[in-house]
Design a protein around this motif. Structure first.
Motif, PDB file in Angstrom:
ATOM      1  N   ILE A   1       8.033   2.030   4.810  1.00 48.70           N
ATOM      2  CA  ILE A   1       8.957   1.131   4.103  1.00 48.70           C
ATOM      3  C   ILE A   1       8.524   0.973   2.649  1.00 48.70           C
ATOM      4  O   ILE A   1       9.346   0.998   1.724  1.00 48.70           O
ATOM      5  CB  ILE A   1       9.020  -0.238   4.807  1.00 48.70           C
ATOM      6  CG1 ILE A   1       9.686  -0.086   6.178  1.00 48.70           C
ATOM      7  CG2 ILE A   1       9.777  -1.259   3.958  1.00 48.70           C
ATOM      8  CD1 ILE A   1       9.651  -1.345   7.022  1.00 48.70           C
ATOM      9  N   GLY A   2       7.205   0.820   2.428  1.00 52.47           N
ATOM     10  CA  GLY A   2       6.701   0.720   1.057  1.00 52.47           C
ATOM     11  C   GLY A   2       6.976   1.977   0.253  1.00 52.47           C
ATOM     12  O   GLY A   2       7.320   1.905  -0.932  1.00 52.47           O
ATOM     13  N   ALA A   3       6.825   3.139   0.900  1.00 58.39           N
ATOM     14  CA  ALA A   3       7.118   4.402   0.216  1.00 58.39           C
ATOM     15  C   ALA A   3       8.594   4.482  -0.162  1.00 58.39           C
ATOM     16  O   ALA A   3       8.950   4.978  -1.242  1.00 58.39           O
ATOM     17  CB  ALA A   3       6.729   5.577   1.104  1.00 58.39           C
ATOM     18  N   TYR A   4       9.467   4.002   0.722  1.00 58.20           N
ATOM     19  CA  TYR A   4      10.901   3.981   0.406  1.00 58.20           C
ATOM     20  C   TYR A   4      11.189   3.068  -0.787  1.00 58.20           C
ATOM     21  O   TYR A   4      11.952   3.419  -1.699  1.00 58.20           O
ATOM     22  CB  TYR A   4      11.693   3.517   1.619  1.00 58.20           C
ATOM     23  CG  TYR A   4      13.105   3.097   1.282  1.00 58.20           C
ATOM     24  CD1 TYR A   4      14.066   4.043   0.936  1.00 58.20           C
ATOM     25  CD2 TYR A   4      13.462   1.748   1.269  1.00 58.20           C
ATOM     26  CE1 TYR A   4      15.351   3.666   0.582  1.00 58.20           C
ATOM     27  CE2 TYR A   4      14.746   1.357   0.932  1.00 58.20           C
ATOM     28  CZ  TYR A   4      15.690   2.310   0.586  1.00 58.20           C
ATOM     29  OH  TYR A   4      16.956   1.920   0.240  1.00 58.20           O
ATOM     30  N   LEU A   5      10.541   1.880  -0.809  1.00 59.33           N
ATOM     31  CA  LEU A   5      10.749   0.943  -1.911  1.00 59.33           C
ATOM     32  C   LEU A   5      10.267   1.532  -3.234  1.00 59.33           C
ATOM     33  O   LEU A   5      10.828   1.257  -4.292  1.00 59.33           O
ATOM     34  CB  LEU A   5      10.018  -0.373  -1.625  1.00 59.33           C
ATOM     35  CG  LEU A   5      10.547  -1.189  -0.441  1.00 59.33           C
ATOM     36  CD1 LEU A   5       9.641  -2.385  -0.175  1.00 59.33           C
ATOM     37  CD2 LEU A   5      11.977  -1.649  -0.699  1.00 59.33           C
TER      38      LEU A   5
ATOM     39  N   SER B   1       9.936   4.974  -3.926  1.00 61.73           N
ATOM     40  CA  SER B   1      10.585   6.232  -4.311  1.00 61.73           C
ATOM     41  C   SER B   1      12.102   6.218  -4.166  1.00 61.73           C
ATOM     42  O   SER B   1      12.795   7.008  -4.797  1.00 61.73           O
ATOM     43  CB  SER B   1      10.027   7.371  -3.457  1.00 61.73           C
ATOM     44  OG  SER B   1      10.411   7.204  -2.092  1.00 61.73           O
ATOM     45  N   GLY B   2      12.617   5.345  -3.315  1.00 63.53           N
ATOM     46  CA  GLY B   2      14.045   5.321  -3.039  1.00 63.53           C
ATOM     47  C   GLY B   2      14.503   6.426  -2.114  1.00 63.53           C
ATOM     48  O   GLY B   2      15.715   6.584  -1.885  1.00 63.53           O
ATOM     49  N   GLU B   3      13.568   7.210  -1.561  1.00 65.71           N
ATOM     50  CA  GLU B   3      13.928   8.317  -0.675  1.00 65.71           C
ATOM     51  C   GLU B   3      14.228   7.787   0.729  1.00 65.71           C
ATOM     52  O   GLU B   3      13.378   7.152   1.365  1.00 65.71           O
ATOM     53  CB  GLU B   3      12.801   9.340  -0.621  1.00 65.71           C
ATOM     54  CG  GLU B   3      12.542  10.033  -1.939  1.00 65.71           C
ATOM     55  CD  GLU B   3      11.427  11.057  -1.833  1.00 65.71           C
ATOM     56  OE1 GLU B   3      11.056  11.406  -0.693  1.00 65.71           O
ATOM     57  OE2 GLU B   3      10.928  11.503  -2.882  1.00 65.71           O
ATOM     58  N   LEU B   4      15.429   8.085   1.217  1.00 72.14           N
ATOM     59  CA  LEU B   4      15.848   7.583   2.522  1.00 72.14           C
ATOM     60  C   LEU B   4      15.036   8.182   3.672  1.00 72.14           C
ATOM     61  O   LEU B   4      15.020   7.634   4.772  1.00 72.14           O
ATOM     62  CB  LEU B   4      17.337   7.873   2.740  1.00 72.14           C
ATOM     63  CG  LEU B   4      18.303   7.069   1.869  1.00 72.14           C
ATOM     64  CD1 LEU B   4      19.734   7.519   2.108  1.00 72.14           C
ATOM     65  CD2 LEU B   4      18.180   5.572   2.167  1.00 72.14           C
ATOM     66  N   LEU B   5      14.368   9.304   3.405  1.00 71.45           N
ATOM     67  CA  LEU B   5      13.536   9.929   4.426  1.00 71.45           C
ATOM     68  C   LEU B   5      12.528   8.931   4.991  1.00 71.45           C
ATOM     69  O   LEU B   5      12.330   8.853   6.206  1.00 71.45           O
ATOM     70  CB  LEU B   5      12.801  11.133   3.829  1.00 71.45           C
ATOM     71  CG  LEU B   5      11.666  11.726   4.682  1.00 71.45           C
ATOM     72  CD1 LEU B   5      12.242  12.369   5.937  1.00 71.45           C
ATOM     73  CD2 LEU B   5      10.865  12.738   3.865  1.00 71.45           C
TER      74      LEU B   5
ATOM     75  N   SER C   1       0.824  -1.208   0.000  1.00 68.49           N
ATOM     76  CA  SER C   1       0.000   0.000   0.000  1.00 68.49           C
ATOM     77  C   SER C   1       0.860   1.262   0.000  1.00 68.49           C
ATOM     78  O   SER C   1       0.544   2.241  -0.686  1.00 68.49           O
ATOM     79  CB  SER C   1      -0.943   0.004   1.204  1.00 68.49           C
ATOM     80  OG  SER C   1      -0.225   0.024   2.418  1.00 68.49           O
ATOM     81  N   GLY C   2       1.970   1.248   0.751  1.00 72.92           N
ATOM     82  CA  GLY C   2       2.875   2.393   0.735  1.00 72.92           C
ATOM     83  C   GLY C   2       3.546   2.566  -0.616  1.00 72.92           C
ATOM     84  O   GLY C   2       3.789   3.701  -1.067  1.00 72.92           O
ATOM     85  N   TYR C   3       3.823   1.476  -1.286  1.00 73.82           N
ATOM     86  CA  TYR C   3       4.485   1.490  -2.597  1.00 73.82           C
ATOM     87  C   TYR C   3       3.566   2.082  -3.663  1.00 73.82           C
ATOM     88  O   TYR C   3       3.984   2.935  -4.457  1.00 73.82           O
ATOM     89  CB  TYR C   3       4.881   0.063  -2.977  1.00 73.82           C
ATOM     90  CG  TYR C   3       5.688  -0.050  -4.246  1.00 73.82           C
ATOM     91  CD1 TYR C   3       7.080  -0.022  -4.209  1.00 73.82           C
ATOM     92  CD2 TYR C   3       5.074  -0.213  -5.472  1.00 73.82           C
ATOM     93  CE1 TYR C   3       7.832  -0.145  -5.365  1.00 73.82           C
ATOM     94  CE2 TYR C   3       5.800  -0.335  -6.644  1.00 73.82           C
ATOM     95  CZ  TYR C   3       7.186  -0.307  -6.584  1.00 73.82           C
ATOM     96  OH  TYR C   3       7.910  -0.424  -7.735  1.00 73.82           O
TER      97      TYR C   3
END
Length: 234
Positions: free
Chosen positions: A186-190, A192-196, A80-82
Motif C-alpha cells: 500500500i505504501g509503494a502504491y501511495l 508510485s501510484g502504480e496500481l500493481l 516504509s513502503g512509501y
C-alpha cells in the motif's frame, strides 16, 4: 478492600508514569521531528544523506510498536513502503517487527502477569489467553492473519502462556509477514501510484483471509471467538 485499593493505586501510578514519560519524550522530540514529517523535500534530502540511520529508525520504531500496542503498525508499514519501496521496506519492517515480537515475549515471561496487567488492556489479554489455552499455536496464526483481531496484545499473551517461546516466535513472525507485505505494498502504491502494488495488497489480503478461515475450520475454531470480548457473550 484495602488490598484492592492498594492494587488500584499501583496501577494508576504505573499508567501515570508511562503516560508522562511518553508525553515528555514527544514534546522534546516534536521541534526536531515536525519539519521532517511535514516537508517532503526535507525528508527526501535527509534520507538521501542518512539512508542507514533512516533504516535503523524504521526498524526500531517497528520493534517499539509491537511492544507498545497503541502505536499504529499498519501506518509504519505504509511509511516504509512509501520511502524505501515495497521490498526493502518490507524487509526492514519485518526485521523490526520480529525484533519487537521476540523482545515482548521474553519480557512478558520475565515480568509476569501481575506487573504487566497494570498497563495492558485486561479484556483483550483475557480473550487471547483463552484462545491460546484452547487452540495453541493455531490461534496465534489465525489471530495474526485475520483483520481487526486482538493482535496488539498477542505477543505479550504468548509470553505469559505456557507455549514454548521458540516455536511460538517462529510461527508468529511468519504469520506477521503477510500483513507486513500488505502494508508496504500500500505504501509503494501511495509513493508510485502504480496500481500493481494496490492489486498485490488486495490479493495478499484475500489470500490471508482465506488461509486463516481454512485453518480455523480445520481446528474447529469459530472466527467469532476472536472478536468476542467475554466468554459466553454473543
Amino acid at each position: 478492600m484495602g488490598k484492592r485499593g492498594k492494587g488500584l493505586s499501583w496501577e494508576l501510578i504505573v499508567r501515570a508514569v508511562l503516560l508522562l514519560g511518553f508525553l515528555t519524550a514527544g514534546l522534546l522530540a516534536l521541534p526536531y521531528l515536525w519539519p521532517l514529517v511535514t516537508e517532503r523535500e526535507r525528508i527526501e534530502a535527509w534520507l538521501a544523506a542518512n539512508r542507514g540511520a533512516g533504516a535503523l529508525a524504521l526498524v526500531l520504531l517497528n520493534a517499539l510498536q509491537v511492544m507498545i500496542a497503541p502505536l499504529p503498525g499498519a501506518l509504519l508499514g505504509w511509511v516504509s513502503g512509501y520511502w524505501f519501496g515495497p521490498w526493502w521496506g518490507s524487509l526492514l519492517t519485518w526485521f523490526g517487527v520480529s525484533l519487537g515480537n521476540g523482545l515482548t515475549m521474553v519480557l512478558a515471561r520475565r515480568l509476569g502477569r501481575p506487573l504487566l496487567i497494570a498497563f495492558l488492556p485486561k479484556e483483550r489479554l483475557d480473550r487471547v489467553d483463552r484462545l491460546i489455552h484452547r487452540y495453541g499455536l493455531t490461534a496465534v496464526v489465525v489471530v495474526f492473519l485475520l483483520p481487526l483481531t486482538p493482535d496488539d496484545v498477542l505477543a505479550w499473551a504468548i509470553g505469559l502462556s505456557p507455549l514454548p517461546l521458540l516455536p511460538a516466535f517462529a510461527v508468529s513472525t511468519l504469520a506477521r509477514l503477510v500483513h507486513v507485505l500488505i502494508a508496504n505494498a500500500i505504501g509503494a502504491y501511495l509513493g508510485s501510484g502504480e496500481l500493481l502494488w494496490l492489486g498485490m495488497a488486495g490479493l495478499l489480503g484475500l489470500g490471508a483471509f482465506m488461509l486463516a478461515w481454512r485453518i480455523a475450520q480445520l481446528a474447529r475454531l469459530s472466527p467469532a471467538e476472536l472478536y468476542r470480548e467475554k466468554e459466553g457473550s454473543p
